[in-house]
Design a protein around this motif. Structure first.
Motif, PDB file in Angstrom:
ATOM      1  N   VAL A   1       0.855  -1.136  -0.066  1.00  0.00           N
ATOM      2  CA  VAL A   1       0.074  -0.081   0.000  1.00  0.00           C
ATOM      3  C   VAL A   1       0.858   1.289   0.164  1.00  0.00           C
ATOM      4  CG1 VAL A   1      -1.741   1.391   1.421  1.00  0.00           C
ATOM      5  CG2 VAL A   1      -2.040  -1.025   1.041  1.00  0.00           C
ATOM      6  N   PHE A   2       1.866   1.204   0.882  1.00  0.00           N
ATOM      7  CA  PHE A   2       2.958   2.481   0.942  1.00  0.00           C
ATOM      8  C   PHE A   2       3.673   2.693  -0.275  1.00  0.00           C
ATOM      9  CE2 PHE A   2       2.097   1.683   5.683  1.00  0.00           C
ATOM     10  CZ  PHE A   2       0.954   2.577   5.794  1.00  0.00           C
ATOM     11  N   SER A   3       3.932   1.508  -0.999  1.00  0.00           N
ATOM     12  CA  SER A   3       4.828   1.390  -2.131  1.00  0.00           C
ATOM     13  C   SER A   3       3.905   2.247  -3.164  1.00  0.00           C
ATOM     14  CB  SER A   3       5.096   0.340  -2.468  1.00  0.00           C
ATOM     15  OG  SER A   3       4.194  -0.539  -3.136  1.00  0.00           O
ATOM     16  N   LEU A   4       2.604   2.545  -3.250  1.00  0.00           N
ATOM     17  CA  LEU A   4       1.996   3.130  -4.443  1.00  0.00           C
ATOM     18  C   LEU A   4       2.239   4.580  -4.098  1.00  0.00           C
ATOM     19  CD1 LEU A   4      -1.518   1.340  -3.828  1.00  0.00           C
ATOM     20  CD2 LEU A   4       0.112   1.169  -5.627  1.00  0.00           C
ATOM     21  N   SER A   5       2.257   4.990  -2.867  1.00  0.00           N
ATOM     22  CA  SER A   5       2.579   6.671  -2.781  1.00  0.00           C
ATOM     23  C   SER A   5       4.255   6.759  -3.055  1.00  0.00           C
ATOM     24  CB  SER A   5       2.478   6.941  -1.284  1.00  0.00           C
ATOM     25  OG  SER A   5       1.414   6.764  -0.720  1.00  0.00           O
ATOM     26  N   ALA A   6       5.011   5.859  -2.902  1.00  0.00           N
ATOM     27  CA  ALA A   6       6.527   5.866  -3.269  1.00  0.00           C
ATOM     28  C   ALA A   6       6.357   6.203  -4.923  1.00  0.00           C
ATOM     29  CB  ALA A   6       7.304   5.196  -2.833  1.00  0.00           C
ATOM     30  N   MET A   7       5.747   5.136  -5.691  1.00  0.00           N
ATOM     31  CA  MET A   7       5.769   4.935  -7.005  1.00  0.00           C
ATOM     32  C   MET A   7       5.065   6.349  -7.610  1.00  0.00           C
ATOM     33  SD  MET A   7       5.311   1.192  -8.021  1.00  0.00           S
ATOM     34  CE  MET A   7       4.068   0.701  -6.796  1.00  0.00           C
ATOM     35  N   VAL A   8       4.080   6.788  -7.293  1.00  0.00           N
ATOM     36  CA  VAL A   8       3.369   7.917  -7.506  1.00  0.00           C
ATOM     37  C   VAL A   8       4.540   9.319  -7.487  1.00  0.00           C
ATOM     38  CG1 VAL A   8       1.450   7.336  -7.808  1.00  0.00           C
ATOM     39  CG2 VAL A   8       2.078   8.424  -5.902  1.00  0.00           C
ATOM     40  N   SER A   9       5.134   9.297  -6.487  1.00  0.00           N
ATOM     41  CA  SER A   9       6.095  10.385  -6.329  1.00  0.00           C
ATOM     42  C   SER A   9       7.048  10.349  -7.189  1.00  0.00           C
ATOM     43  CB  SER A   9       6.720  10.168  -4.775  1.00  0.00           C
ATOM     44  OG  SER A   9       5.752  10.410  -3.706  1.00  0.00           O
ATOM     45  N   VAL A  10       7.965   9.126  -7.456  1.00  0.00           N
ATOM     46  CA  VAL A  10       8.714   9.285  -8.516  1.00  0.00           C
ATOM     47  C   VAL A  10       8.141   9.584  -9.951  1.00  0.00           C
ATOM     48  CG1 VAL A  10      10.622   7.825  -9.821  1.00  0.00           C
ATOM     49  CG2 VAL A  10      10.201   7.392  -7.371  1.00  0.00           C
ATOM     50  N   ILE A  11       7.092   8.924 -10.384  1.00  0.00           N
ATOM     51  CA  ILE A  11       6.491   9.223 -11.505  1.00  0.00           C
ATOM     52  C   ILE A  11       5.975  10.608 -11.639  1.00  0.00           C
ATOM     53  CG2 ILE A  11       4.255   8.886 -12.887  1.00  0.00           C
ATOM     54  CD1 ILE A  11       4.221   6.095 -11.746  1.00  0.00           C
ATOM     55  N   GLY A  12       5.567  11.393 -10.707  1.00  0.00           N
ATOM     56  CA  GLY A  12       5.365  12.824 -10.668  1.00  0.00           C
ATOM     57  C   GLY A  12       6.681  13.599 -10.838  1.00  0.00           C
ATOM     58  N   TRP A  13       7.633  13.201 -10.098  1.00  0.00           N
ATOM     59  CA  TRP A  13       8.869  13.848 -10.352  1.00  0.00           C
ATOM     60  C   TRP A  13       9.548  13.959 -11.673  1.00  0.00           C
ATOM     61  CZ3 TRP A  13      12.306  16.976  -8.102  1.00  0.00           C
ATOM     62  CH2 TRP A  13      13.726  16.990  -8.435  1.00  0.00           C
ATOM     63  N   PHE A  14       9.551  12.740 -12.412  1.00  0.00           N
ATOM     64  CA  PHE A  14       9.964  12.671 -13.672  1.00  0.00           C
ATOM     65  C   PHE A  14       8.878  13.530 -14.669  1.00  0.00           C
ATOM     66  CE2 PHE A  14      12.825   9.579 -12.129  1.00  0.00           C
ATOM     67  CZ  PHE A  14      13.907   9.807 -12.534  1.00  0.00           C
ATOM     68  N   GLY A  15       7.766  13.320 -14.432  1.00  0.00           N
ATOM     69  CA  GLY A  15       6.829  14.154 -15.207  1.00  0.00           C
ATOM     70  C   GLY A  15       6.973  15.616 -15.153  1.00  0.00           C
ATOM     71  N   ALA A  16       7.389  16.148 -13.918  1.00  0.00           N
ATOM     72  CA  ALA A  16       7.357  17.442 -13.757  1.00  0.00           C
ATOM     73  C   ALA A  16       8.754  17.946 -14.452  1.00  0.00           C
ATOM     74  CB  ALA A  16       7.431  17.900 -12.275  1.00  0.00           C
ATOM     75  N   SER A  17      10.029  16.947 -14.503  1.00  0.00           N
ATOM     76  CA  SER A  17      11.180  17.389 -15.068  1.00  0.00           C
ATOM     77  C   SER A  17      10.825  17.644 -16.521  1.00  0.00           C
ATOM     78  CB  SER A  17      12.205  16.399 -14.648  1.00  0.00           C
ATOM     79  OG  SER A  17      11.941  14.992 -15.598  1.00  0.00           O
ATOM     80  N   LEU A  18       9.940  17.016 -17.149  1.00  0.00           N
ATOM     81  CA  LEU A  18       9.880  17.192 -18.602  1.00  0.00           C
ATOM     82  C   LEU A  18       9.467  18.719 -18.920  1.00  0.00           C
ATOM     83  CD1 LEU A  18       7.918  13.847 -19.549  1.00  0.00           C
ATOM     84  CD2 LEU A  18      10.439  14.582 -20.141  1.00  0.00           C
ATOM     85  N   THR A  19       8.490  19.468 -17.890  1.00  0.00           N
ATOM     86  CA  THR A  19       7.912  20.674 -18.152  1.00  0.00           C
ATOM     87  C   THR A  19       8.860  21.689 -17.187  1.00  0.00           C
ATOM     88  OG1 THR A  19       5.691  19.784 -18.067  1.00  0.00           O
ATOM     89  CG2 THR A  19       5.978  22.117 -17.463  1.00  0.00           C
ATOM     90  N   PHE A  20       9.524  21.293 -16.273  1.00  0.00           N
ATOM     91  CA  PHE A  20      10.305  22.235 -15.595  1.00  0.00           C
ATOM     92  C   PHE A  20      11.668  21.687 -15.315  1.00  0.00           C
ATOM     93  CE2 PHE A  20       5.886  23.222 -14.480  1.00  0.00           C
ATOM     94  CZ  PHE A  20       6.084  24.620 -14.818  1.00  0.00           C
ATOM     95  N   PRO A  21      12.471  21.134 -16.335  1.00  0.00           N
ATOM     96  CA  PRO A  21      13.833  20.643 -16.117  1.00  0.00           C
ATOM     97  C   PRO A  21      14.676  21.334 -14.995  1.00  0.00           C
ATOM     98  CG  PRO A  21      13.741  21.779 -18.317  1.00  0.00           C
ATOM     99  CD  PRO A  21      12.545  21.594 -17.487  1.00  0.00           C
TER     100      PRO A  21
END
Length: 237
Positions: A213-233
């Motif tokens: 359950v808690f790994s879900l939060s960790a995974m979406v955090s990493v996904i969100g980080w790399f998604g944001a890096s595309l727009t705000f590198p």
């Protein structure tokens, strides 16, 4: 002005002493004089010798930044670029420009918030033992499962349409983690439905369940980080 083909543009990539050319729309600029393009690489993301029309539309600045540098020609559009978008989709995008970049940002926040909420309400249940918190966590898992495929589909669409589906490290990481996220979400949801008292009487299996359950939060955090890096590198010093 000289008409520059996509092949000629790709040659001016800033490597081995070559100039750095980039294109926006049908205009080609020489950005060799910018220290931000040293070696033909900009912001850990953009390569010289490329058409940056789609990239700049997602950047924190507009194309006016390119007007600081000399225009050396116009870009000759090849058949490949014209085949990229089917005519029916092209007409739809002209009529509704919001469909070009907004679908993914509009949908990706839902699985993120539901995955975080599942972990949050699970924690609240563990500390308070109020059954309503655990049921809310279950509902969040179900909502996350419903929205994750939608966010993945719009992500693929945005990557294909705006980045021509070219290999990109942040996108590759997001794709792999999204598949893992979906798989773990399914496992946790099915497990909770099959064993409703998984957290009522804590045991070894409960610990495994909580880790997932808690790994879900960790995974979406990493996904969100790399998604944001595309727009705000983030540019390294």
């Amino acid at each position: 002005m000289k008409e520059i083909t996509p092949e000629e543009l790709a040659e001016a990539d800033g490597k081995n002493g070559k100039p750095v050319y980039v294109a926006h729309g049908n205009r080609v600029f020489d950005v060799s004089g910018s220290r931000l393009w040293t070696g033909g690489f900009h912001m850990q993301r953009h390569h010289g010798g490329a058409d940056l029309t789609a990239d700049i539309s997602a950047a924190p600045h507009g194309p006016e930044m390119l007007d600081r540098y000399p225009q050396v020609g116009t870009l000759k559009k090849g058949q490949e670029s014209e085949r990229q978008v089917p005519p029916s989709l092209s007409r739809l995008l002209r009529q509704y420009p919001v469909l070009k970049r907004h679908p993914h940002p509009m949908t990706v926040h839902f699985p993120i918030v539901f995955m975080f909420s599942a972990g949050l309400f699970t924690l609240l249940f563990l500390f308070t033992r109020v059954p309503g918190f655990e049921v809310t966590a279950l509902n969040c898992l179900g909502a996350g499962l419903a929205f994750t495929p939608v966010a993945m589909a719009t992500g693929y669409y945005t990557w294909w349409l705006n980045y021509r589906a070219r290999p990109m490290r942040p996108v590759a990481i997001k794709q792999r983690l999204s598949m893992a996220l979906l798989g773990v979400n399914i496992v946790v949801l099915v497990w909770r439905v099959a064993v409703p008292d998984i957290l009522l009487d804590l045991r070894f299996s409960s610990g495994i369940y909580l880790i997932l359950v808690f790994s879900l939060s960790a995974m979406v955090s990493v996904i969100g980080w790399f998604g944001a890096s595309l727009t705000f590198p983030v540019e390294k010093e």
